[in-house]
Scaffold this motif. Structure first.
Motif, PDB file in Angstrom:
ATOM      1  N   GLU A  11       0.914  -1.316   0.244  1.00 58.50           N
ATOM      2  CA  GLU A  11       0.516  -0.085   0.242  1.00 58.50           C
ATOM      3  C   GLU A  11       1.034   1.501  -0.313  1.00 58.50           C
ATOM      4  O   GLU A  11       0.965   2.014  -0.370  1.00 58.50           O
ATOM      5  N   THR A  65      -6.154   3.399 -12.164  1.00 62.66           N
ATOM      6  CA  THR A  65      -5.961   1.793 -12.537  1.00 62.66           C
ATOM      7  C   THR A  65      -4.910   1.142 -13.495  1.00 62.66           C
ATOM      8  O   THR A  65      -4.550   1.098 -13.357  1.00 62.66           O
ATOM      9  N   GLU A  74      -5.027  -4.282  -6.944  1.00 59.91           N
ATOM     10  CA  GLU A  74      -6.176  -3.728  -7.251  1.00 59.91           C
ATOM     11  C   GLU A  74      -6.937  -3.958  -5.291  1.00 59.91           C
ATOM     12  O   GLU A  74      -7.984  -2.763  -4.422  1.00 59.91           O
ATOM     13  N   ASP A  75      -6.189  -4.753  -5.145  1.00 64.28           N
ATOM     14  CA  ASP A  75      -6.521  -5.002  -2.710  1.00 64.28           C
ATOM     15  C   ASP A  75      -5.935  -4.081  -1.910  1.00 64.28           C
ATOM     16  O   ASP A  75      -6.604  -3.065  -1.161  1.00 64.28           O
ATOM     17  N   VAL A 107      -6.084  -1.130  -3.568  1.00 60.21           N
ATOM     18  CA  VAL A 107      -5.394   0.173  -4.506  1.00 60.21           C
ATOM     19  C   VAL A 107      -7.398   0.579  -3.513  1.00 60.21           C
ATOM     20  O   VAL A 107      -7.734   1.626  -2.448  1.00 60.21           O
ATOM     21  N   ASP A 108      -7.858  -0.521  -3.055  1.00 59.41           N
ATOM     22  CA  ASP A 108      -9.155  -0.803  -2.315  1.00 59.41           C
ATOM     23  C   ASP A 108      -8.851  -0.440  -1.400  1.00 59.41           C
ATOM     24  O   ASP A 108      -9.495   0.285  -0.217  1.00 59.41           O
ATOM     25  N   ALA A 109      -7.922  -0.919  -0.191  1.00 62.48           N
ATOM     26  CA  ALA A 109      -7.229  -0.560   0.449  1.00 62.48           C
ATOM     27  C   ALA A 109      -6.866   1.157   1.245  1.00 62.48           C
ATOM     28  O   ALA A 109      -7.737   1.492   1.682  1.00 62.48           O
ATOM     29  N   VAL A 112      -8.088   3.583  -0.419  1.00 63.23           N
ATOM     30  CA  VAL A 112      -9.405   4.286  -0.495  1.00 63.23           C
ATOM     31  C   VAL A 112     -10.034   4.078   0.160  1.00 63.23           C
ATOM     32  O   VAL A 112     -10.726   5.336   0.844  1.00 63.23           O
ATOM     33  N   GLU A 113     -10.462   3.062   0.734  1.00 66.68           N
ATOM     34  CA  GLU A 113     -10.947   2.662   1.939  1.00 66.68           C
ATOM     35  C   GLU A 113     -10.556   3.510   3.402  1.00 66.68           C
ATOM     36  O   GLU A 113     -11.231   4.317   4.051  1.00 66.68           O
ATOM     37  N   THR A 135     -10.752   8.414  -5.590  1.00 62.86           N
ATOM     38  CA  THR A 135     -11.220   7.564  -6.877  1.00 62.86           C
ATOM     39  C   THR A 135     -12.397   7.861  -7.754  1.00 62.86           C
ATOM     40  O   THR A 135     -13.220   8.124  -6.424  1.00 62.86           O
TER      41      THR A 135
END
Length: 115
Positions: free
Chosen positions: A7, A36, A56-57, A59-61, A63-64, A70
């Protein structure tokens, strides 16, 4: 703050690829955003030591946790300078994305409350 080394690497790469300078461009070819797709290309070239799924995981983390904003595949750091630049860029553009402006304003308000 990123919770894993991947990350941190992804956030660092996004920071390197973007700048909080309104340039009127509303896609990944401008200064404000990267995409992305570009990050996945980096992963496929082994410039990022992970698979596309791991990317992807990460990036998702990010963002979260509020480190990234995004918008339909576009990515930008969610810091005050960048968010304000996105708002200014949108207001200068031919097609103003009001939802993106409100999203940025929400991030800024949350940051102010947390401070």
């Amino acid at each position: 703050m990123p919770s894993t080394a991947l990350e941190a690497q992804v956030l660092s790469l996004i920071n390197e690829r973007t700048a909080p300078e309104p340039d009127g461009v509303q896609d990944a070819s401008g200064e404000l955003f990267t995409g992305t797709k570009r990050l996945k290309q980096e992963a496929s070239k082994d410039n990022i030591d992970c698979s596309k799924a791991e990317l992807e995981d990460a990036v998702d983390a990010l963002v979260e946790e509020g480190s990234l904003i995004t918008w339909h595949g576009l990515l930008a750091p969610a810091n005050a300078d960048h968010l304000q630049a996105i708002i200014e860029n949108e207001k200068q553009s031919e097609i103003t994305r009001d939802l993106l402006i409100r999203k940025c304003e929400g991030f800024l308000e949350a940051t102010e409350v947390a401070a």
